[in-house]
Motif scaffolding. Structure first.
Motif, mmCIF file in Angstrom:
data_model
loop_
_atom_site.group_PDB
_atom_site.id
_atom_site.type_symbol
_atom_site.label_atom_id
_atom_site.label_comp_id
_atom_site.label_asym_id
_atom_site.label_seq_id
_atom_site.Cartn_x
_atom_site.Cartn_y
_atom_site.Cartn_z
ATOM 1 N N ALA A 200 1.045 -1.285 0.015
ATOM 2 C CA ALA A 200 0.089 -0.290 0.321
ATOM 3 C C ALA A 200 1.445 1.423 -0.214
ATOM 4 O O ALA A 200 0.603 2.259 0.205
ATOM 5 N N GLY A 201 2.293 1.357 -0.121
ATOM 6 C CA GLY A 201 3.420 2.687 -0.530
ATOM 7 C C GLY A 201 3.650 2.854 1.187
ATOM 8 O O GLY A 201 3.486 3.835 1.434
ATOM 9 N N ARG A 202 3.157 2.032 2.151
ATOM 10 C CA ARG A 202 3.146 2.950 3.690
ATOM 11 C C ARG A 202 4.600 1.679 4.261
ATOM 12 O O ARG A 202 5.549 0.809 3.108
ATOM 13 N N SER A 203 4.679 1.943 5.506
ATOM 14 C CA SER A 203 5.825 1.198 5.808
ATOM 15 C C SER A 203 5.528 1.411 7.567
ATOM 16 O O SER A 203 4.521 1.756 7.917
ATOM 17 N N LEU A 204 5.741 0.787 7.629
ATOM 18 C CA LEU A 204 5.723 -0.021 9.757
ATOM 19 C C LEU A 204 5.980 1.834 10.378
ATOM 20 O O LEU A 204 5.353 2.301 11.313
ATOM 21 N N GLY A 205 6.375 2.963 9.937
ATOM 22 C CA GLY A 205 7.435 3.956 10.258
ATOM 23 C C GLY A 205 6.398 4.735 10.770
ATOM 24 O O GLY A 205 6.816 5.754 11.029
ATOM 25 N N ASP A 206 5.213 4.897 10.347
ATOM 26 C CA ASP A 206 3.739 5.426 9.866
ATOM 27 C C ASP A 206 2.762 4.881 10.664
ATOM 28 O O ASP A 206 1.770 5.302 9.407
ATOM 29 N N CYS A 207 3.132 3.392 10.715
ATOM 30 C CA CYS A 207 1.621 3.009 11.638
ATOM 31 C C CYS A 207 1.236 2.692 13.046
ATOM 32 O O CYS A 207 2.454 2.936 13.916
ATOM 33 N N SER A 208 0.428 3.091 13.247
ATOM 34 C CA SER A 208 0.576 3.198 14.611
ATOM 35 C C SER A 208 -0.583 1.771 14.786
ATOM 36 O O SER A 208 -1.147 0.876 14.532
ATOM 37 N N VAL A 209 0.304 0.928 16.026
ATOM 38 C CA VAL A 209 -0.363 -0.656 15.698
ATOM 39 C C VAL A 209 -1.031 -1.111 17.179
ATOM 40 O O VAL A 209 -0.099 -0.645 18.631
ATOM 41 N N ALA A 210 -1.918 -1.586 17.836
ATOM 42 C CA ALA A 210 -3.060 -2.360 18.951
ATOM 43 C C ALA A 210 -2.620 -3.623 18.397
ATOM 44 O O ALA A 210 -2.900 -4.372 18.191
ATOM 45 N N ILE A 211 -1.821 -4.272 20.530
ATOM 46 C CA ILE A 211 -1.717 -5.925 19.903
ATOM 47 C C ILE A 211 -2.757 -6.389 21.113
ATOM 48 O O ILE A 211 -2.583 -6.088 22.511
ATOM 49 N N GLN A 212 -3.532 -7.572 21.050
ATOM 50 C CA GLN A 212 -4.514 -7.984 21.702
ATOM 51 C C GLN A 212 -4.200 -8.820 21.992
ATOM 52 O O GLN A 212 -3.572 -9.938 21.706
ATOM 53 N N GLY A 213 -3.459 -9.328 23.426
ATOM 54 C CA GLY A 213 -2.864 -10.294 24.256
ATOM 55 C C GLY A 213 -1.152 -9.890 24.270
ATOM 56 O O GLY A 213 -0.831 -9.651 23.415
ATOM 57 N N PHE A 214 -0.484 -10.400 25.122
ATOM 58 C CA PHE A 214 1.412 -10.511 25.511
ATOM 59 C C PHE A 214 2.267 -11.180 26.162
ATOM 60 O O PHE A 214 2.755 -11.595 26.923
ATOM 61 N N GLY A 215 1.369 -12.615 25.607
ATOM 62 C CA GLY A 215 2.011 -13.946 25.647
ATOM 63 C C GLY A 215 3.320 -14.269 24.561
ATOM 64 O O GLY A 215 3.899 -12.556 23.484
ATOM 65 N N ASN A 216 3.822 -15.401 24.376
ATOM 66 C CA ASN A 216 4.447 -15.303 23.449
ATOM 67 C C ASN A 216 4.428 -14.252 22.387
ATOM 68 O O ASN A 216 5.929 -13.374 21.459
#
Lengths: 409, 175
Positions: A200-216
């Protein structure tokens, strides 16, 4: 709905698009072999106890069969058969030369001492050693089994067949395990996300990320995303989480969780519930904990543009329909969390060759595998106007089907 | 009223395989969208076969007249294509087709498509190629069937047809 029902629906959807009738579907879905064994051991108190063990080998058209071994009271033949089929599709999507298998022992490991678990595991190997092996069926850790259990299996199998580290994967690094296995699924999740963004012409550097679960899986995904420039804005565990639109200090959080075993007491950001996390404003949402986390009302509230299914079966079909209607890209579990089995494959290759690769070599290899798998699925999706999940199943069914037909079925 | 041109997504059926989006837009502009209720005729046995149909939603039943009335030959669902050989052969329909439930179909007139093929329309030529391919696969399967019958194998034990179809699905349509 459950992982298996959802996966069956998704399989049927792909099979219908490919024009597969019931006879062909039977060829692809019926397991090659189902084994059920009785396992009697002496408990520490001198009493005898008998358990039931299962191993289902679903399909070997593409190679030796691969899949986890779980110790849980709910293990039975139907569950093992469904999960074995999923392993066939997953290994095919990432183009590993494996088929699928699954199994386990119906037991509650919390009620067994460590020596009892070891005796039970060795007894299981005694009963199934002739159907597993480095060229037949290679078990791996799953629910309530770990590297130590794999070491027992390798030890017992090697007593009968000679030194055979390749009979299981997920072994301790000190005992022919592979570097990079712990982080494999979380890193794999990050790698497919990067590919999706790049398309999509994007990169992680311009992304906000939410993560459910903090196991392995969730914790390694958070670390990898942070290290590659992504902004992690929300994380949670089973007891709740933290949200910070400015970005959570991931290294500090990892250190906090290592000492406190929970996210809720972390001081950065504001507290949030698991449901709030799933609907928090973000570019990317990564469910990395439970199955069936989205129902339809919740799915309608999701604000992310991309969902990466690190957990198995987080999205039932009716929620998947909502995501498609809303134009949300879903990277399906069967592709997104295949990093674990991909590194299992690398462990098996090292064992067969009697070599040890560095962490960098394993990461490089995993990166090639996941990148190429994502691109193949995405290309098929674009070419045939399919969503990524359907494309992943179509790709897998095609690969298994071709291997079967080439061998005369 | 819904127009055929509202259907922007290319149906995932082999007949439309390889079509590009702008090809589809041109083709669908030549089609008629049919919204039918349950148990309505799509076409009847003996009628002139001047068009072919793609089932987009719902399902249809293929029926043929027998001395005792009509008997059902097959039930087809979304993704199925009906009467596509009429583009090459014309003639009359050899069976009737009725909807089983409320269904959406696209109707493509043969003369319109032939005109498009003659004028070099890329999408129309692609469809012609796809029809030819399907017919070739069916012919090969039929040849295998005949070869088995010639060997004296009992009807129903033919091994060629399913495998041929599988080869076609896995090595041609979905490579």
């Amino acid at each position: 709905m459950g992982v298996l029902n959802s996966a069956n629906t998704y399989f049927d959807r792909a099979a219908q698009i490919m024009g597969l009738d019931d006879r062909v579907k039977a060829l692809l879905t019926k397991p090659e072999r189902e084994v059920k064994v009785s396992l009697s051991i002496e408990r520490d108190n001198g009493h005898l106890a008998t358990f039931t063990g299962y191993r289902v080998q679903h399909n070997s058209a593409r190679g030796p069969m691969k899949g986890g071994l779980r110790y849980h009271p709910h293990v039975d033949m139907d569950e093992a058969a469904g999960l074995a089929a999923l392993m066939t599709w997953k290994t095919a999507i990432v183009n590993l030369p494996f088929g699928g298998a699954k199994g386990g022992i119906a037991c509650d490991p919390r009620e067994l001492s460590r020596p009892e678990l070891e005796r039970l595991t060795r007894k299981f190997v005694e009963k199934i050693h002739d159907i597993i092996g480095p060229q037949r069926d290679i078990p791996a850790p799953d629910v309530n089994t770990n590297a130590e259990v794999m070491a027992w299996i390798m030890s017992e199998y090697s007593k009968i067949h000679g030194f055979s580290p390749g009979v299981v994967t997920g072994k301790p690094v000190e005992l022919h395990g592979s570097a990079g296995r712990d982080e494999a699924t979380g890193l794999g999740v990050t790698l497919v996300l990067e590919q999706c963004l790049a398309d999509a012409g994007r990169s992680l550097g311009d992304c906000s990320v939410a993560i459910q679960g903090f196991g392995n899986v969730g914790s390694h995904a958070a670390r990898c995303i942070h290290e590659r420039g992504g902004k992690v804005v929300a994380v949670s565990d089973s007891r709740g989480g933290r949200v910070d639109p400015g970005g959570i200090d991931v290294p500090a959080l990892l250190q906090h969780v290592r000492s406190q075993q929970r996210i809720g007491t972390f001081e950065g950001g504001a507290p949030c519930s698991n449901e709030q996390l799933l609907t928090t404003p973000c570019d990317v949402l990564i469910p990395a904990a439970l199955e069936d986390v989205f129902d339809v009302p919740l799915a309608r509230e999701v604000q992310a543009g991309i969902i990466v299914e690190a957990a198995n079966g987080p999205t039932p079909p009716e929620a998947d329909d909502v995501f498609r209607e809303h134009g949300i890209t879903v990277i399906p579990d069967i592709l997104a969390n295949a990093g674990g089995v991909a590194v299992s494959y690398l462990e098996w290759v090292q064992n067969l060759q009697h070599v040890t690769w560095t962490l960098e070599e394993v990461r490089e290899n995993l990166s090639r595998t996941m990148t190429s798998a994502y691109q193949e699925v995405a290309h098929l999706g674009r070419d045939r106007k399919l969503d990524l999940r359907t494309a992943a199943f179509v790709l897998a069914i095609g690969r298994v089907g071709r291997a079967a037909v080439l061998q005369g079925v | 009223m819904a127009q055929a041109s509202d259907i922007t997504e290319i149906p995932p059926t082999p007949l439309f395989g390889g079509l590009q989006q702008d090809d589809w837009s041109e083709l669908v502009a030549r089609a008629v969208r049919m919204e039918l209720g349950a148990n309505e005729p799509v076409f009847l046995q003996g009628q002139e076969a001047d068009a072919f149909f793609a089932v987009l939603r719902g399902s249809v039943q293929v029926r043929t007249a027998t001395p005792g009335g009509e008997s059902a030959l097959a039930q087809l669902s979304a993704g199925a294509v009906l009467g596509e050989t009429s583009l090459l052969l014309g003639g009359t329909h050899s069976a009737s087709v009725y909807t089983v439930e409320p269904s959406t179909l696209l109707r493509f007139r043969n003369d319109g498509l032939k005109e498009a093929i003659e004028s070099g329309n890329r999408g129309a030529i692609r469809i012609l190629y796809n029809i030819a391919h399907t017919l070739a696969v069916r012919l090969r399967a039929a040849d295998a069937h005949i070869a088995e019958l010639a060997k004296g194998a009992p009807v129903g034990s033919v091994v060629g047809s399913d495998l041929e179809r599988l080869r076609n699905i896995f090595f041609t349509q979905w490579v």
